[in-house]
Motif scaffolding. Structure first.
Motif, PDB file in Angstrom:
ATOM      1  N   VAL A 113     -24.300   2.723  83.676  1.00 48.04           N
ATOM      2  CA  VAL A 113     -24.850   3.999  83.211  1.00 48.04           C
ATOM      3  C   VAL A 113     -26.374   3.886  82.807  1.00 48.04           C
ATOM      4  O   VAL A 113     -27.140   4.918  83.376  1.00 48.04           O
ATOM      5  CB  VAL A 113     -24.112   4.613  82.001  1.00 48.04           C
ATOM      6  CG1 VAL A 113     -24.719   6.066  81.495  1.00 48.04           C
ATOM      7  CG2 VAL A 113     -22.531   4.713  82.048  1.00 48.04           C
ATOM      8  N   THR A 114     -26.972   3.128  82.119  1.00 54.78           N
ATOM      9  CA  THR A 114     -28.272   2.708  81.820  1.00 54.78           C
ATOM     10  C   THR A 114     -29.152   2.550  83.036  1.00 54.78           C
ATOM     11  O   THR A 114     -30.262   3.048  83.463  1.00 54.78           O
ATOM     12  CB  THR A 114     -28.349   1.675  81.020  1.00 54.78           C
ATOM     13  OG1 THR A 114     -27.903   1.807  79.640  1.00 54.78           O
ATOM     14  CG2 THR A 114     -29.854   1.249  80.604  1.00 54.78           C
ATOM     15  N   VAL A 115     -28.426   1.859  83.987  1.00 51.46           N
ATOM     16  CA  VAL A 115     -29.004   1.506  85.461  1.00 51.46           C
ATOM     17  C   VAL A 115     -29.193   2.782  86.198  1.00 51.46           C
ATOM     18  O   VAL A 115     -30.229   3.125  86.936  1.00 51.46           O
ATOM     19  CB  VAL A 115     -28.201   0.453  86.360  1.00 51.46           C
ATOM     20  CG1 VAL A 115     -28.808   0.268  87.603  1.00 51.46           C
ATOM     21  CG2 VAL A 115     -28.150  -0.854  85.435  1.00 51.46           C
ATOM     22  N   LYS A 136     -21.998   4.279  92.242  1.00 51.79           N
ATOM     23  CA  LYS A 136     -20.956   5.230  92.496  1.00 51.79           C
ATOM     24  C   LYS A 136     -20.229   5.440  91.179  1.00 51.79           C
ATOM     25  O   LYS A 136     -19.897   4.302  90.431  1.00 51.79           O
ATOM     26  CB  LYS A 136     -19.904   4.927  93.709  1.00 51.79           C
ATOM     27  CG  LYS A 136     -20.466   4.904  94.939  1.00 51.79           C
ATOM     28  CD  LYS A 136     -19.270   4.328  95.997  1.00 51.79           C
ATOM     29  CE  LYS A 136     -19.773   4.639  97.265  1.00 51.79           C
ATOM     30  NZ  LYS A 136     -19.053   4.118  98.321  1.00 51.79           N
ATOM     31  N   LYS A 137     -19.803   6.612  90.852  1.00 48.85           N
ATOM     32  CA  LYS A 137     -18.960   6.740  89.594  1.00 48.85           C
ATOM     33  C   LYS A 137     -17.746   5.984  89.496  1.00 48.85           C
ATOM     34  O   LYS A 137     -17.335   5.397  88.381  1.00 48.85           O
ATOM     35  CB  LYS A 137     -18.644   8.178  89.409  1.00 48.85           C
ATOM     36  CG  LYS A 137     -19.742   9.251  89.327  1.00 48.85           C
ATOM     37  CD  LYS A 137     -19.443  10.657  89.204  1.00 48.85           C
ATOM     38  CE  LYS A 137     -20.332  11.402  89.075  1.00 48.85           C
ATOM     39  NZ  LYS A 137     -20.008  13.021  89.001  1.00 48.85           N
ATOM     40  N   ALA A 138     -17.305   5.787  90.574  1.00 49.45           N
ATOM     41  CA  ALA A 138     -15.880   4.716  90.439  1.00 49.45           C
ATOM     42  C   ALA A 138     -16.485   3.360  89.707  1.00 49.45           C
ATOM     43  O   ALA A 138     -15.441   2.857  89.176  1.00 49.45           O
ATOM     44  CB  ALA A 138     -15.352   4.481  91.774  1.00 49.45           C
TER      45      ALA A 138
END
Length: 342
Positions: A197-199, A231-233
């Motif tokens: 998420v930070t990336v 990607k969210k996955a």
């Protein structure tokens, strides 16, 4: 962009000239097309600019085919585009701090300068968001160097992303340094990596910078950070799991909920409702029954507890120096279930 005429396009009521480079040049040059803002909304005048730009572009393409190496090609394109604007007579924007960019050279073309000017324009961002962006741009400059902004390509974007994926969380604390300048990015400590998420947030900050630069005629070509997000996955695997039932039972079996001395109810109302003043008692319960964020709970005022049409709610707003994480958090009705009855 919406096509208006031959090589003439419109986006957000601004007209642009777009020229797709021949395929051989696309293989060696990072951008597939040349895009120039025409700085006018007059269609007739824009068509005149398009005709003039076509002549200048053809002359530039001929020079490129005679170039000896890729660096010469890039130099020709970058300098050629800026030269064309003057030859064609395109109006120069006067409301920016970047007028010197069109003259070529100087610190005004460097990544650090463009990033600094962009941060000045982020007036709607919170201080926390601006600081996050500032750190991101400092990282990029430390990793890739203070490059001429217009020469940054997918190569540097991929390099930055690769380092972000290897970067440990809290790097400055681990290395006991105050800034990212001078860090040896090739030999990072072998610690737990920062979350995906930070990336992604770092990549979003870089994307936003280049989008702003493109809108202000400070960058030509495709945004090098587009389509770089993870990607969210892949991100979902790193999301924090909810408390288990055993964890919740452990939390709510602590002394404050079992009758520890000094933490007994201070007063019993006629209705039977408990009045307990200790914040340690209420914060976990409010979070359990409402799902509110911790900062939302901790900044609650007595006046935020309201009865609307017979229903008790918690009013979430940013009045009285309170803060919201997102605009959708404002005035979100919450249940009154957290009040305990005997």
């Amino acid at each position: 962009m919406k096509a208006v005429d031959y090589r003439l396009y419109s986006r957000n009521n601004h007209l642009y000239y777009r020229y797709v480079l021949p395929r051989p040049l696309q293989l060696v040059f990072p951008h597939k097309e040349i895009k120039v803002s025409l700085s006018t909304q007059d269609i007739a005048l824009a068509r005149l600019y398009v005709a003039k730009l076509d002549i200048e572009i053809q002359s530039l393409i001929n020079q490129i085919y005679n170039a000896q190496d890729i660096d010469a090609v890039r130099t020709l394109v970058m300098n050629g585009i800026e030269g064309m604007k003057g030859k064609v007579g395109l109006p120069q924007r006067k409301n920016l701090n970047f007028d010197l960019l069109s003259q070529g050279g100087g610190t005004q073309q460097l990544f650090s300068f463009i990033a600094q000017e962009y941060l000045k324009d982020c007036v709607s961002n919170s201080p926390k968001t601006i600081e996050h962006k500032r750190q991101t741009y400092e990282m990029f400059q430390s990793i890739c160097g203070d490059l001429s902004f217009k020469t940054i390509t997918k190569v540097e974007a991929r390099q930055f992303k690769a380092v972000m994926l290897r970067m440990p969380a809290n790097l400055t604390k681990i290395l006991k340094v105050k800034s990212y300048a001078g860090i040896d990015w090739k030999n990072l400590p072998d610690r737990d990596k920062q979350s995906l998420v930070t990336v992604n947030n770092r990549l979003i900050s870089m994307t936003a910078l280049f989008m702003w630069a493109e809108r202000n005629d400070l960058y030509d070509g495709r945004n090098p950070f587009s389509a770089m997000m993870i990607k969210k996955a892949e991100v979902s695997a790193n999301r924090r799991p909810p408390f288990t039932m055993l964890q919740l039972q452990t939390l709510f079996s602590c002394p404050i909920y079992k009758g520890c001395k000094g933490m007994q109810p201070k007063e019993r109302l006629e209705t039977g409702r408990l009045v307990i003043k200790d914040y340690k008692y209420w914060i976990p319960l409010i979070g359990l029954y409402t799902g509110m964020r911790l900062n939302e709970i901790c900044q609650l005022l007595v006046g935020d507890i309201k009865c609307v049409d017979g229903v008790w709610i918690i009013n979430i707003d940013d009045n009285d120096n309170k803060k919201l994480k997102t605009a959708s958090s404002r005035d979100a009705p919450r249940s009154d279930d957290f009040f305990l009855w005997l």
